[in-house]
Design a protein around this motif. Structure first.
Motif: not given
Length: 385
Positions: A220-241, A294-300
């Protein structure tokens, strides 16, 4: 027995390594360096000789002054990179480059065109480019893009096979006529060929190999919503997201969104098919308002029970933590799966606010750390239910 005078003196590798670590003061015990070891020492001193703490403790002090009759020689970042690529193994080169750009902030390594034309792309330099691209003029940015493209391509090549395996249908008991190694039915093959057992050789001749068929998952149709922190300490997570979103994009039964946030929220879903362009748009740094994201993601969300919200952050909330917990609890209560990931890189070695993470777990979120491949498997398992 031969004496030491009958053969040329050869340096002791163990003593040379200690001399390289400790610097010139150790020479009274280890003896001086020469040849390639001396060149390695000069390259190490160019980088670590600027460390004030080590200088205070006398570590590596005075290893190389590089002074001649006309004063100190000017060793550039280009010269240094040429030297370390000639003198050290790949793993050491990557460590030296990482220390240069992250520990000592030698920005010319990623902002000097002469350096960028020579440097070998690797994840350390990709992180440095993302942190310093705001300092680059258009020509330098064009050269830096090569690093981004090369490293992203390698990451995609690593991740896409994992994603394909995660989303492949499960095995069925029905036999298949399609001979694929991954579907080989060992027990069925032995059973079907027992008549050809040869006792004297204690082996079975395989005349009719058997293979499993695979069922197609009805998704069935699912949604995957990735909310990624782009503060300086999260650079690896931004790349891999970005790489994960690109790998998941277009899979049957799944609609992927990618949203980056600090104190603002930026929807990058339109760029998911081009992770290079996406990363060049990301602006690292700034504060963190996780609750707003999180509020923005909920709206999607279209169908709450067919949605997975993945919150990728270090959980250091600069906004309202009570609002964040309320938002996560509301998502869980409406039937949405919420993942709180403290790391999304290949090492999954998280550093995060455990107190706030625990509060989100108490609100019903799944909190932990996953590599991109593990996230793909989690999503595939949810879609296959």
């Amino acid at each position: 027995m031969t004496t030491g005078n009958s053969a040329p003196n050869t340096p002791d590798p163990g003593l040379e390594r200690w001399r390289l670590v400790l610097g010139a003061p150790a020479e009274r015990c280890t003896g001086p360096l020469s040849g390639e070891a001396a060149a390695r020492d000069a390259a190490l001193d160019w980088l670590y000789g600027r460390d004030a703490e080590q200088a205070r403790r006398g570590v590596r002090a005075g290893a190389h002054t590089r002074e001649g009759g006309d004063g100190p020689s000017a060793v550039t970042a280009v010269d240094w990179l040429d030297d370390i690529h000639r003198l050290f193994p790949k793993e050491t080169i990557e460590r030296l480059e990482r220390d240069a750009v992250e520990r000592y902030e030698i920005h010319e390594i990623v902002t000097d065109p002469a350096v960028l034309e020579r440097v070998e792309p690797n994840p350390t330099l990709l992180r440095a480019v993302l942190r310093t691209k705001h300092l680059m003029n258009p020509e330098v940015l064009r050269l830096a893009r090569r690093i981004v493209e090369t490293v992203v391509r390698r990451l995609l090549e690593q991740l896409r096979p994992e994603v394909r395996r995660s989303f492949t249908g499960t095995r069925s008991r029905r036999p298949s006529r399609l001979p694929l190694a991954r579907d080989f039915d060992f027990r069925g093959t032995i059973k079907a060929n027992l008549a050809h057992y040869q006792p004297e050789e204690r082996r079975v001749l395989i005349e009719r190999p058997r293979f499993h068929s695979r069922t197609s998952k009805h998704l069935e149709q699912w949604q995957l919503i990735l909310l990624v922190d782009q503060s300086g300490s999260m650079v690896d997570s931004v790349i891999h997201s970005a790489v994960t979103a690109a790998s998941l994009w277009g899979l049957p039964g799944l609609r992927t969104h990618l949203v980056a946030f600090d104190t603002d929220v930026v929807d990058l879903t339109s760029e998911v098919t081009d992770p290079v362009e996406l990363l060049m748009r990301v602006q690292l740094g700034g504060g963190t308002d996780i609750a707003r994201a999180v509020d923005y993601g909920a709206g999607l969300i279209d169908n709450p029970r067919r949605a997975i919200v993945v919150l990728i952050t270090d959980f250091y909330e600069g906004g309202d933590p009570y609002r964040l917990v309320r938002g996560v609890r509301a998502l869980v209560e409406q039937g949405t799966t919420v993942l709180g990931l403290a790391a999304l890189d290949q090492d999954a070695d998280p550093v995060y606010d455990r107190g706030l993470a625990q509060r989100l777990a108490d609100a019903g979120a799944h909190v932990g750390a996953m590599t991109p491949g593990e996230l793909a498997s989690f999503v595939a398992e949810r879609l296959g239910r």
